[in-house]
Design a protein around this motif. Sequence first.
Motif, PDB file in Angstrom:
ATOM      1  N   TRP A  63     -17.967 -12.836 -35.375  1.00 30.21           N
ATOM      2  CA  TRP A  63     -17.045 -14.116 -35.137  1.00 30.21           C
ATOM      3  C   TRP A  63     -15.746 -12.270 -35.849  1.00 30.21           C
ATOM      4  CZ3 TRP A  63     -13.928 -15.808 -39.432  1.00 30.21           C
ATOM      5  CH2 TRP A  63     -14.681 -15.659 -41.008  1.00 30.21           C
ATOM      6  N   CYS A  83     -11.915 -12.844 -38.377  1.00 32.07           N
ATOM      7  CA  CYS A  83     -10.473 -13.540 -38.231  1.00 32.07           C
ATOM      8  C   CYS A  83      -9.666 -13.161 -37.928  1.00 32.07           C
ATOM      9  CB  CYS A  83     -11.073 -13.207 -40.272  1.00 32.07           C
ATOM     10  SG  CYS A  83      -9.062 -14.495 -40.932  1.00 32.07           S
ATOM     11  N   SER A 118     -16.683 -18.730 -40.830  1.00 33.67           N
ATOM     12  CA  SER A 118     -15.700 -19.455 -39.992  1.00 33.67           C
ATOM     13  C   SER A 118     -14.411 -20.857 -40.221  1.00 33.67           C
ATOM     14  CB  SER A 118     -15.562 -19.090 -39.155  1.00 33.67           C
ATOM     15  OG  SER A 118     -16.859 -20.048 -38.287  1.00 33.67           O
ATOM     16  N   ILE A 119     -13.651 -20.832 -40.641  1.00 30.25           N
ATOM     17  CA  ILE A 119     -13.467 -22.000 -40.564  1.00 30.25           C
ATOM     18  C   ILE A 119     -12.238 -22.044 -39.274  1.00 30.25           C
ATOM     19  CG2 ILE A 119     -11.464 -23.405 -42.228  1.00 30.25           C
ATOM     20  CD1 ILE A 119     -12.029 -21.425 -44.316  1.00 30.25           C
ATOM     21  N   ASP A 120     -12.180 -23.371 -38.829  1.00 23.33           N
ATOM     22  CA  ASP A 120     -11.269 -23.362 -36.984  1.00 23.33           C
ATOM     23  C   ASP A 120     -10.477 -23.939 -37.815  1.00 23.33           C
ATOM     24  OD1 ASP A 120     -13.542 -21.843 -35.335  1.00 23.33           O
ATOM     25  OD2 ASP A 120     -14.579 -24.316 -35.246  1.00 23.33           O
ATOM     26  N   ASN A 150      -6.597 -24.504 -35.653  1.00 19.89           N
ATOM     27  CA  ASN A 150      -6.069 -24.588 -34.304  1.00 19.89           C
ATOM     28  C   ASN A 150      -7.177 -23.719 -33.631  1.00 19.89           C
ATOM     29  OD1 ASN A 150      -4.153 -26.541 -35.176  1.00 19.89           O
ATOM     30  ND2 ASN A 150      -2.383 -25.676 -35.076  1.00 19.89           N
ATOM     31  N   LYS A 151      -7.959 -23.845 -33.220  1.00 18.99           N
ATOM     32  CA  LYS A 151      -8.674 -23.445 -32.272  1.00 18.99           C
ATOM     33  C   LYS A 151      -9.311 -21.421 -32.364  1.00 18.99           C
ATOM     34  CE  LYS A 151      -7.246 -26.121 -28.511  1.00 18.99           C
ATOM     35  NZ  LYS A 151      -7.480 -26.519 -27.352  1.00 18.99           N
ATOM     36  N   PHE A 152      -8.219 -21.268 -33.618  1.00 22.08           N
ATOM     37  CA  PHE A 152      -8.899 -19.446 -34.523  1.00 22.08           C
ATOM     38  C   PHE A 152      -9.721 -19.986 -35.423  1.00 22.08           C
ATOM     39  CE2 PHE A 152      -4.512 -19.826 -31.878  1.00 22.08           C
ATOM     40  CZ  PHE A 152      -4.506 -18.569 -31.519  1.00 22.08           C
ATOM     41  N   LYS A 153     -10.258 -18.957 -35.532  1.00 25.86           N
ATOM     42  CA  LYS A 153     -11.464 -18.233 -36.597  1.00 25.86           C
ATOM     43  C   LYS A 153     -11.305 -17.712 -37.705  1.00 25.86           C
ATOM     44  CE  LYS A 153     -15.437 -19.399 -33.821  1.00 25.86           C
ATOM     45  NZ  LYS A 153     -15.963 -20.346 -34.647  1.00 25.86           N
TER      46      LYS A 153
END
Length: 319
Positions: free
Chosen positions: A8, A10, A22-24, A26-29
């Motif tokens: 993935w 960032c 990864s931290i989601d 608002n639908k973004f990583k």
Amino acid sequence: MTTTPPRWTCACCFDHHNDYTSIDVNKFKMCTTCVKGMFERAIKHEIDYSAIVTLTELHPKHFDHIISSEFVERYVQREKEYKCPTSSRAYCKHFTLGGSKESNAEACGKFVGPLRQEEKEVVLIVASCGGCSRLTCLKCGVELTSIEQSPAHDCEKRITEAKIAETEEIERAFAGLELGKDFQRCPNEPCSRPIQLGEACNHLTCTYCQTSFCFVCGTLQEEGSDHWFRGGCPRYNLPGESNAGYDGEGGYGGDGWGGGTPSPPPSPVIRARAASNAGWGNDGRAQSPTPSMREADTVNTLVAARERRRRAIENGAWG
């Protein structure tokens, strides 16, 4: 069987990862470094408050799996300061032990709370500093050595003196500068920060309070209002200039420019910052000790950068 970690990228720093960290958002990583960095910058610089992703304000308390409770507490304390109007903030003026103004010692400077000058009743309003534990009067902002000293000092006199000193300081800082040309004030009265426009259109959004206004006349104006048509203020450059650009003229498609053969809008002029011996140096940067003046120099640049980032996110081009 061994599972291969996902690959993935960032959405903030664009670094590539092959893991499960990864931290989601608002639908973004996003990576932990970038998430933590948003909140660390917000604590350090008010212009970076608050942390926003796709128009949503984030808070560190929602990321307690990567952010400590001690940091959250510091963030909450700083948040109280940021949400207090600039003109109503009281800071600890006690110097370090053994130090004084004459010895160039640094004052504590911690935020102790909002001033309460509107209270008419005779009441002792004293706050203890979270940094040095010493006392400050919340009516006039003066430092106190003890509770017993509070009734002895004249709040009204000190408030008047402070307002006179502030007015004189602002006059020195703005000497030789023209409102609506060299600078403009945020029309949101509790904010009222001075903002310079180096280049870009005359529609500005205050980074601190998100107030939308016109740089030329200083009135509240939204992006899509008819204020930018001829009869109002130009969207680009200044009234009366040969390259002043109004909506509906120039044939630029979208955002109010229409009709005629497509052509780019008038190029914004990079306005030279006025320099004087009263608060402005040869490089055009504010030298006045007024905090809002020191911060104002970068406001427009950061506003534009954050707006570009937000639009890229909304269009799916961020990350």
